[in-house]
Design a protein around this motif. Structure first.
Motif, short mmCIF file in Angstrom:
data_model
loop_
_atom_site.label_atom_id
_atom_site.label_comp_id
_atom_site.label_asym_id
_atom_site.label_seq_id
_atom_site.Cartn_x
_atom_site.Cartn_y
_atom_site.Cartn_z
N LEU A 32 7.63 -9.36 -7.58
CA LEU A 32 8.94 -9.37 -8.25
C LEU A 32 9.57 -7.99 -8.29
N LEU A 33 8.78 -6.96 -8.59
CA LEU A 33 9.35 -5.64 -8.85
C LEU A 33 9.25 -4.63 -7.72
N SER A 34 8.41 -4.89 -6.72
CA SER A 34 8.23 -3.89 -5.66
C SER A 34 8.97 -4.29 -4.39
N ASP A 35 9.12 -3.32 -3.51
CA ASP A 35 9.71 -3.57 -2.20
C ASP A 35 8.65 -3.84 -1.15
N GLY A 36 7.41 -3.76 -1.53
CA GLY A 36 6.28 -4.04 -0.67
C GLY A 36 5.02 -3.78 -1.45
N TRP A 37 4.00 -4.60 -1.21
CA TRP A 37 2.72 -4.39 -1.89
C TRP A 37 1.63 -5.11 -1.12
N GLY A 38 0.42 -4.72 -1.39
CA GLY A 38 -0.69 -5.38 -0.73
C GLY A 38 -2.01 -4.86 -1.27
N SER A 39 -3.06 -5.33 -0.65
CA SER A 39 -4.42 -4.99 -1.05
C SER A 39 -5.25 -4.93 0.21
N GLN A 40 -6.16 -3.97 0.27
CA GLN A 40 -6.98 -3.81 1.47
C GLN A 40 -8.25 -3.07 1.12
N LEU A 41 -9.19 -3.09 2.04
CA LEU A 41 -10.39 -2.26 1.92
C LEU A 41 -10.16 -0.98 2.70
N GLU A 42 -10.72 0.10 2.18
CA GLU A 42 -10.62 1.41 2.80
C GLU A 42 -12.04 1.93 3.04
N ALA A 43 -12.31 2.38 4.24
CA ALA A 43 -13.64 2.91 4.56
C ALA A 43 -13.87 4.21 3.81
N VAL A 44 -15.09 4.39 3.34
CA VAL A 44 -15.48 5.60 2.62
C VAL A 44 -16.68 6.19 3.32
N GLU A 45 -16.59 7.47 3.64
CA GLU A 45 -17.72 8.17 4.25
C GLU A 45 -17.98 9.42 3.43
N ASP A 46 -19.05 9.39 2.65
CA ASP A 46 -19.47 10.56 1.88
C ASP A 46 -20.62 11.23 2.60
N GLU A 47 -20.54 12.54 2.72
CA GLU A 47 -21.61 13.28 3.39
C GLU A 47 -22.93 13.05 2.68
N GLY A 48 -23.93 12.67 3.43
CA GLY A 48 -25.26 12.46 2.86
C GLY A 48 -25.45 11.10 2.22
#
Length: 153
Positions: free
Chosen positions: A102-118
């Motif tokens: 209703l209030l945004s001009d675009g929205w969504g949801s996704q997974l984001e890859a995370v790479e932590d050293e070690g």
């Protein structure tokens, strides 16, 4: 980037932060950003594993983009939330994800890859929304089709 503790105080903190950085935004844009960021942060605290909640803000003269990142691993909200009806005014919880459409001009949801050293690679959940600085409130959804859950281009 703003890092919030995984606590009920996170919603209050994100509102205070946005009120400060958004002082020059049109009042309609600031109000929508406050409401949607609060909803996304509250959902992250209530439904994701305990970990800091990250808020990323991208602002340019045309658009405001906000991402709320949590430690969840579900890429999309339940289907009943996407394009669903607004909860009744007596509903005790928030207004839910229908607010984003209703209030945004675009929205969504996704997974984001995370790479932590070690550490082992993993993923985290991102809910994002965009607001056009020139759009009028409550007319954003007029004439639009179903909202895509893909990341903004």
């Amino acid at each position: 980037m703003l890092s919030l503790p995984h606590s009920e105080a996170a919603a209050r903190t994100v509102r205070a932060h946005l009120a400060g950085v958004g002082a020059a935004w049109r009042p309609q844009v600031l109000h929508a950003a406050l409401l949607l960021a609060t909803e996304a942060v509250t959902n992250a605290v209530r439904h994701a594993p305990a970990a800091p909640v990250l808020v990323r803000i991208a602002d340019d003269p045309e658009r405001l983009g906000i991402e709320v990142v949590d430690a969840g691993t579900s890429p999309l909200p339940p289907a009943r939330c996407q394009g669903g009806p607004m909860p009744h005014s007596q509903h005790l919880g928030g207004r839910g994800l229908p607010l984003f459409g209703l209030l945004s001009d675009g929205w969504g949801s996704q997974l984001e890859a995370v790479e932590d050293e070690g550490k082992e690679a993993g993923a985290r959940h991102v809910v994002w929304f965009e607001l056009a600085h020139g759009a009028e409130p409550l007319t954003r959804a007029a004439g639009r089709g179903h909202r895509s859950a893909a990341a903004p281009g």
